[in-house]
Design a protein around this motif. Structure first.
Motif, PDB file in Angstrom:
ATOM      1  N   SER A 161       0.833  -1.204   0.000  1.00 59.34           N
ATOM      2  CA  SER A 161       0.000   0.000   0.000  1.00 59.34           C
ATOM      3  C   SER A 161       0.866   1.251   0.000  1.00 59.34           C
ATOM      4  CB  SER A 161      -0.879  -0.024   1.259  1.00 59.34           C
ATOM      5  OG  SER A 161      -1.183   1.287   1.671  1.00 59.34           O
ATOM      6  N   PRO A 162       0.390   2.318  -0.690  1.00 60.96           N
ATOM      7  CA  PRO A 162       1.144   3.579  -0.677  1.00 60.96           C
ATOM      8  C   PRO A 162       1.279   4.154   0.739  1.00 60.96           C
ATOM      9  CG  PRO A 162      -0.848   3.776  -2.037  1.00 60.96           C
ATOM     10  CD  PRO A 162      -0.780   2.362  -1.571  1.00 60.96           C
ATOM     11  N   SER A 163       0.386   3.756   1.642  1.00 65.68           N
ATOM     12  CA  SER A 163       0.481   4.264   3.020  1.00 65.68           C
ATOM     13  C   SER A 163       1.729   3.757   3.731  1.00 65.68           C
ATOM     14  CB  SER A 163      -0.739   3.832   3.834  1.00 65.68           C
ATOM     15  OG  SER A 163      -1.893   4.277   3.211  1.00 65.68           O
ATOM     16  N   GLU A 164       2.409   2.780   3.125  1.00 62.59           N
ATOM     17  CA  GLU A 164       3.619   2.243   3.739  1.00 62.59           C
ATOM     18  C   GLU A 164       4.872   3.008   3.290  1.00 62.59           C
ATOM     19  OE1 GLU A 164       2.461  -2.388   4.443  1.00 62.59           O
ATOM     20  OE2 GLU A 164       2.935  -1.848   2.373  1.00 62.59           O
ATOM     21  N   ILE A 165       4.659   4.010   2.432  1.00 59.11           N
ATOM     22  CA  ILE A 165       5.790   4.784   1.882  1.00 59.11           C
ATOM     23  C   ILE A 165       5.843   6.142   2.576  1.00 59.11           C
ATOM     24  CG2 ILE A 165       6.767   5.823  -0.210  1.00 59.11           C
ATOM     25  CD1 ILE A 165       6.661   2.723  -0.266  1.00 59.11           C
ATOM     26  N   VAL A 166       6.893   6.372   3.352  1.00 56.79           N
ATOM     27  CA  VAL A 166       7.098   7.660   4.013  1.00 56.79           C
ATOM     28  C   VAL A 166       8.188   8.392   3.251  1.00 56.79           C
ATOM     29  CG1 VAL A 166       7.792   8.817   6.153  1.00 56.79           C
ATOM     30  CG2 VAL A 166       6.519   6.649   6.259  1.00 56.79           C
ATOM     31  N   PHE A 167       7.909   9.633   2.832  1.00 54.80           N
ATOM     32  CA  PHE A 167       8.963  10.425   2.182  1.00 54.80           C
ATOM     33  C   PHE A 167       9.861  11.051   3.242  1.00 54.80           C
ATOM     34  CE2 PHE A 167       5.836  10.714  -1.462  1.00 54.80           C
ATOM     35  CZ  PHE A 167       6.575   9.894  -2.300  1.00 54.80           C
ATOM     36  N   THR A 168      11.169  10.941   2.998  1.00 55.41           N
ATOM     37  CA  THR A 168      12.171  11.492   3.908  1.00 55.41           C
ATOM     38  C   THR A 168      13.148  12.315   3.059  1.00 55.41           C
ATOM     39  OG1 THR A 168      13.731   9.658   3.617  1.00 55.41           O
ATOM     40  CG2 THR A 168      12.024   9.385   5.299  1.00 55.41           C
ATOM     41  N   ARG A 169      14.194  12.804   3.681  1.00 57.05           N
ATOM     42  CA  ARG A 169      15.199  13.561   2.913  1.00 57.05           C
ATOM     43  C   ARG A 169      16.191  12.633   2.225  1.00 57.05           C
ATOM     44  NH1 ARG A 169      18.891  16.623   5.147  1.00 57.05           N
ATOM     45  NH2 ARG A 169      18.619  15.775   7.236  1.00 57.05           N
ATOM     46  N   GLY A 170      16.237  11.381   2.630  1.00 54.56           N
ATOM     47  CA  GLY A 170      17.199  10.442   2.050  1.00 54.56           C
ATOM     48  C   GLY A 170      17.307   9.223   2.945  1.00 54.56           C
TER      49      GLY A 170
ATOM     50  N   GLY B  52      17.846  15.389  -1.678  1.00 51.00           N
ATOM     51  CA  GLY B  52      16.869  15.908  -0.717  1.00 51.00           C
ATOM     52  C   GLY B  52      15.586  15.108  -0.625  1.00 51.00           C
ATOM     53  N   ILE B  53      15.553  13.927  -1.261  1.00 56.86           N
ATOM     54  CA  ILE B  53      14.351  13.088  -1.178  1.00 56.86           C
ATOM     55  C   ILE B  53      14.759  11.625  -1.021  1.00 56.86           C
ATOM     56  CG2 ILE B  53      14.141  13.007  -3.717  1.00 56.86           C
ATOM     57  CD1 ILE B  53      11.229  12.804  -1.181  1.00 56.86           C
ATOM     58  N   GLY B  54      14.067  10.946  -0.143  1.00 59.25           N
ATOM     59  CA  GLY B  54      14.315   9.525   0.052  1.00 59.25           C
ATOM     60  C   GLY B  54      13.050   8.885   0.581  1.00 59.25           C
ATOM     61  N   VAL B  55      13.148   7.621   0.902  1.00 53.48           N
ATOM     62  CA  VAL B  55      11.959   6.856   1.285  1.00 53.48           C
ATOM     63  C   VAL B  55      12.269   5.979   2.489  1.00 53.48           C
ATOM     64  CG1 VAL B  55      10.480   4.930   0.542  1.00 53.48           C
ATOM     65  CG2 VAL B  55      10.937   6.831  -1.026  1.00 53.48           C
ATOM     66  N   LEU B  56      11.333   5.954   3.422  1.00 53.31           N
ATOM     67  CA  LEU B  56      11.317   4.878   4.419  1.00 53.31           C
ATOM     68  C   LEU B  56      10.061   4.067   4.163  1.00 53.31           C
ATOM     69  CD1 LEU B  56      12.477   3.471   6.973  1.00 53.31           C
ATOM     70  CD2 LEU B  56      10.878   4.875   8.297  1.00 53.31           C
TER      71      LEU B  56
ATOM     72  N   HIS C 215      18.636  10.483  -4.832  1.00 52.58           N
ATOM     73  CA  HIS C 215      19.780  10.965  -5.625  1.00 52.58           C
ATOM     74  C   HIS C 215      20.669   9.830  -6.130  1.00 52.58           C
ATOM     75  CE1 HIS C 215      23.208  10.610  -2.698  1.00 52.58           C
ATOM     76  NE2 HIS C 215      22.215  10.544  -1.846  1.00 52.58           N
ATOM     77  N   LYS C 216      20.531   8.633  -5.559  1.00 52.67           N
ATOM     78  CA  LYS C 216      21.339   7.514  -6.050  1.00 52.67           C
ATOM     79  C   LYS C 216      20.631   6.716  -7.139  1.00 52.67           C
ATOM     80  CE  LYS C 216      24.305   7.129  -2.067  1.00 52.67           C
ATOM     81  NZ  LYS C 216      24.883   6.336  -0.984  1.00 52.67           N
ATOM     82  N   ILE C 217      19.374   7.065  -7.405  1.00 49.02           N
ATOM     83  CA  ILE C 217      18.652   6.377  -8.485  1.00 49.02           C
ATOM     84  C   ILE C 217      18.312   7.354  -9.624  1.00 49.02           C
ATOM     85  CG2 ILE C 217      17.751   4.670  -6.826  1.00 49.02           C
ATOM     86  CD1 ILE C 217      14.942   5.843  -7.383  1.00 49.02           C
TER      87      ILE C 217
ATOM     88  N   PRO D 142       9.593  18.057   0.534  1.00 50.59           N
ATOM     89  CA  PRO D 142      10.276  18.446  -0.703  1.00 50.59           C
ATOM     90  C   PRO D 142       9.436  18.037  -1.906  1.00 50.59           C
ATOM     91  CG  PRO D 142      11.372  16.567   0.331  1.00 50.59           C
ATOM     92  CD  PRO D 142      10.196  16.885   1.188  1.00 50.59           C
ATOM     93  N   ILE D 143       8.459  18.876  -2.256  1.00 52.69           N
ATOM     94  CA  ILE D 143       7.426  18.484  -3.228  1.00 52.69           C
ATOM     95  C   ILE D 143       8.014  18.288  -4.633  1.00 52.69           C
ATOM     96  CG2 ILE D 143       5.137  19.048  -4.135  1.00 52.69           C
ATOM     97  CD1 ILE D 143       4.953  21.110  -1.792  1.00 52.69           C
ATOM     98  N   ALA D 144       8.810  19.259  -5.072  1.00 47.84           N
ATOM     99  CA  ALA D 144       9.383  19.147  -6.427  1.00 47.84           C
ATOM    100  C   ALA D 144      10.319  17.936  -6.513  1.00 47.84           C
ATOM    101  CB  ALA D 144      10.138  20.420  -6.785  1.00 47.84           C
ATOM    102  N   GLU D 145      11.005  17.651  -5.414  1.00 45.67           N
ATOM    103  CA  GLU D 145      11.919  16.508  -5.396  1.00 45.67           C
ATOM    104  C   GLU D 145      11.124  15.198  -5.482  1.00 45.67           C
ATOM    105  OE1 GLU D 145      12.189  19.219  -3.609  1.00 45.67           O
ATOM    106  OE2 GLU D 145      14.191  19.945  -4.131  1.00 45.67           O
ATOM    107  N   VAL D 146       9.961  15.175  -4.866  1.00 48.58           N
ATOM    108  CA  VAL D 146       9.104  13.990  -4.981  1.00 48.58           C
ATOM    109  C   VAL D 146       8.680  13.811  -6.440  1.00 48.58           C
ATOM    110  CG1 VAL D 146       6.825  13.076  -4.393  1.00 48.58           C
ATOM    111  CG2 VAL D 146       8.329  13.933  -2.584  1.00 48.58           C
ATOM    112  N   VAL D 147       8.311  14.907  -7.083  1.00 51.38           N
ATOM    113  CA  VAL D 147       7.925  14.848  -8.501  1.00 51.38           C
ATOM    114  C   VAL D 147       9.092  14.287  -9.332  1.00 51.38           C
ATOM    115  CG1 VAL D 147       7.356  16.274 -10.519  1.00 51.38           C
ATOM    116  CG2 VAL D 147       6.210  16.692  -8.319  1.00 51.38           C
ATOM    117  N   GLY D 148      10.299  14.781  -9.068  1.00 49.71           N
ATOM    118  CA  GLY D 148      11.485  14.300  -9.788  1.00 49.71           C
ATOM    119  C   GLY D 148      11.750  12.833  -9.518  1.00 49.71           C
ATOM    120  N   LEU D 149      11.572  12.421  -8.269  1.00 54.77           N
ATOM    121  CA  LEU D 149      11.784  11.017  -7.906  1.00 54.77           C
ATOM    122  C   LEU D 149      10.850  10.112  -8.713  1.00 54.77           C
ATOM    123  CD1 LEU D 149      13.005   8.831  -5.971  1.00 54.77           C
ATOM    124  CD2 LEU D 149      11.038   9.258  -4.468  1.00 54.77           C
ATOM    125  N   GLY D 150       9.604  10.557  -8.866  1.00 56.99           N
ATOM    126  CA  GLY D 150       8.628   9.752  -9.610  1.00 56.99           C
ATOM    127  C   GLY D 150       9.090   9.497 -11.036  1.00 56.99           C
TER     128      GLY D 150
END
Ligand SMILES: *Cc1c(COP(=O)(O)O)cnc(C)c1O
Length: 397
Positions: free
Chosen positions: A77-86, A224-228, A217-219, A271-279
Motif C-alpha cells: 500500500s502507498p500508506s507504507e511509503i514515508v517520504f524522507t530527505r534520504g 533531498g528526497i528519500g523513502v522509508l 539521488h542515487k537512483i 520536498p514536493i518538487a523533489e518527490v515529482v522528480g523522484l517519480g
C-alpha cells in the motif's frame, strides 16, 4: 557508446569526463530536471492545503509518486511509503521513533560493513537507551557470517539492520535468509537499500522486509528526497519523529490526534518538487526493467574486475558476485595519490573509507579506491579508466 548516456545532459556537456562515482551520487536524467522545472513554472503550490487548482494538482502529483514508489519496491500500500530527505534521514527517523518502543537491554544487530548512516543512529541508542548493539561479522570473502547470525539472535534481539548491498564491496546480501533468521525470534528487519535499489529489483512484500530505506539521488533522481518503507502495522505502532504541520488530525490546547501513516511521519512542507522528480526517475527505471539493469551491471563489473586484476599490485576487495561496485587498493601506493591524479585527468572515482570506516579496519586497510557504475557507463569508460590508471601508476612507482 551506451545508448542510455544520451538521457543524461551532463555527459553531453562534458563528453570527456568518465564518471565512475555513482555510488556516491548518480547523475540526473534530463526528464527529471524537466519535470521539476515544469512543476515549478506551471503548477507549483503547497500540497494538501489550498482549495485552488495549483494546490490540487501539486497534491495529486505528490500522492501519485507515493503509489509509484510502492509499486517499484513491491509495497502492498502507498500508506507504507514515508517520504524522507534520504536514506540517512529515513534511518534516523526509524531509530528515533522505534527506540521509543525499545527497553534497556534490548539488542540491535548491525553488520560490520554498514555505512555510517546505518551504524551511528543505532550506536547512539546505546548511550541514550541502554540498547546493546551487536556486530554481525563479515567473512574474508565479503559475505555475512550467517551462522553467527543464527547463533546470536535471541529474544532480546529487536532489530536486525543491514544493507541490501554494500557500498564498498558491492556484494548483494541474502535478504530472505536474514529475514528468516530474524523473524524466528520476532526481530524486525531494516534493509538499507541505498545501493541495492539502483542495481537490482526489490520486492519488500515477497521478501517480508519490515523496513526499507533508500535515497532519490542515487537512483538518478534529485537530492533531498528519500523513502522509508515500513509495514503498515509497524508504522501504526510507532510514535511520530517530528512534530508540526500536516501530520495532525486535530489539535486543541489539551490534546493532539495524529494522522495515520504515512502523514504522521511527514511533518511540515515536504520536498514536493523533489518527490515529482523522484517519480520520473522511478518511471525510467521501471521502463528499462531492474532485471535488465542488474544483468548489465553484473557484466560491466566482471569486465572491470578482469581488466583490473591484470595490473600488478592491485588487490580487489569486491567479490565475484559484486554488482556495479569494485573497490581495490594497490600495494605501496597511496589511494589518495591515485584518486587525485585520476581526477585531474577527468576520471571520477571515490577514494577513502566510503563512510564505512569499520569495514576498512576489518580488512586491515586504511583506504580503498572505488569504481561504481550507473546505467550510463559501459566498457569504454572502464577502458579509459584502465588506460589512465596505468599512466598514473608509472608516475607513482
Ligand atoms: C549513500 C548510502 C547511504 C546514505 O545515503 P544518503 O543519501 O547520503 O542519506 C547509506 N547507506 C548506503 C549503503 C549508502 O550507499
Amino acid at each position: 557508446m551506451n545508448e542510455l548516456k544520451k538521457y543524461f545532459p551532463i555527459f553531453q556537456k562534458n563528453p570527456k569526463i568518465v564518471y565512475l562515482d555513482s555510488g556516491a551520487s548518480a547523475q540526473k536524467l534530463q526528464s527529471v530536471i524537466d519535470a521539476m522545472d515544469d512543476f515549478y513554472t506551471q503548477t507549483y503550490a503547497n500540497i494538501h492545503r489550498g482549495l485552488y487548482k495549483w494546490s490540487e494538482v501539486s497534491s495529486e502529483m505528490y500522492d501519485a509518486v507515493r503509489e509509484k514508489v510502492a509499486k517499484f519496491i513491491g509495497a502492498k500500500s502507498p500508506s507504507e511509503i514515508v517520504f524522507t530527505r534520504g536514506t540517512t534521514d529515513a534511518i534516523n527517523l526509524l531509530a528515533g521513533s522505534y527506540s521509543k518502543l525499545l527497553m534497556a537491554g534490548d539488542e540491535v544487530i548491525v553488520s560490520e560493513l554498514e555505512h555510517h548512516s546505518n551504524m551511528l543512529p543505532w550506536k547512539n541508542l546505546e548511550n541514550e537507551k541502554g540498547v546493546r548493539v551487536k556486530f554481525l561479522p563479515v567473512l574474508g570473502d565479503g559475505n555475512f557470517d550467517y551462522a553467527w547470525l543464527k547463533q546470536n539472535v535471541g529474544e532480546r534481539t529487536k532489530l536486525v539492520c543491514v544493507s541490501g548491498q554494500s557500498n564498498v564491496i558491492g556484494i548483494k546480501n541474502n535478504i530472505p535468509e536474514i529475514v528468516k533468521i530474524a523473524h524466528q525470534v520476532g526481530a524486525k528487519v531494516l534493509i538499507d537499500g541505498a545501493q541495492l535499489t539502483v542495481h537490482s529489483a526489490v520486492n519488500v512484500s515477497r521478501d517480508d522486509i519490515d523496513f526499507y530505506a533508500f535515497s532519490g539521488h542515487k537512483i538518478y533522481g534529485p537530492t533531498g528526497i528519500g523513502v522509508l518503507y515500513g509495514k503498515l502495522d509497524l508504522l501504526k505502532q510507532m510514535p511520530p519523529y517530528q512534530l508540526g504541520g500536516d501530520m495532525v488530525e486535530s489539535v486543541s490546547f489539551d490534546n493532539v490526534v495524529f494522522k495515520e501513516p504515512p502523514s504522521k511521519f511527514e511533518a511540515g512542507t515536504p520536498p514536493i518538487a523533489e518527490v515529482v522528480g523522484l517519480g520520473v526517475a522511478v518511471d525510467f527505471l521501471m521502463n528499462i526493467g531492474m532485471d535488465n539493469v542488474e544483468r548489465e551491471g553484473a557484466e560491466l563489473t566482471s569486465y572491470a574486475i578482469q581488466r583490473l586484476s591484470k595490473i600488478d599490485g592491485v588487490h580487489i576487495i569486491s567479490g565475484k558476485d559484486s554488482n556495479s561496485i569494485v573497490s581495490f587498493y594497490i600495494d605501496g601506493i597511496s589511494s589518495f595519490d591515485v584518486g587525485t591524479l585520476l581526477g585531474s585527468r577527468g576520471i571520477c572515482v571515490r577514494v577513502g573509507k566510503h563512510c564505512a570506516e569499520p569495514l576498512h579496519h576489518r580488512f586491515g586497510i586504511d583506504s580503498s579506491i572505488r569504481l561504481s557504475f550507473g546505467i550510463y557507463n559501459d566498457e569504454t569508460d572502464v577502458d579509459r579508466f584502465i588506460e589512465e590508471l596505468e599512466k598514473v601508476l608509472l608516475l607513482l612507482r
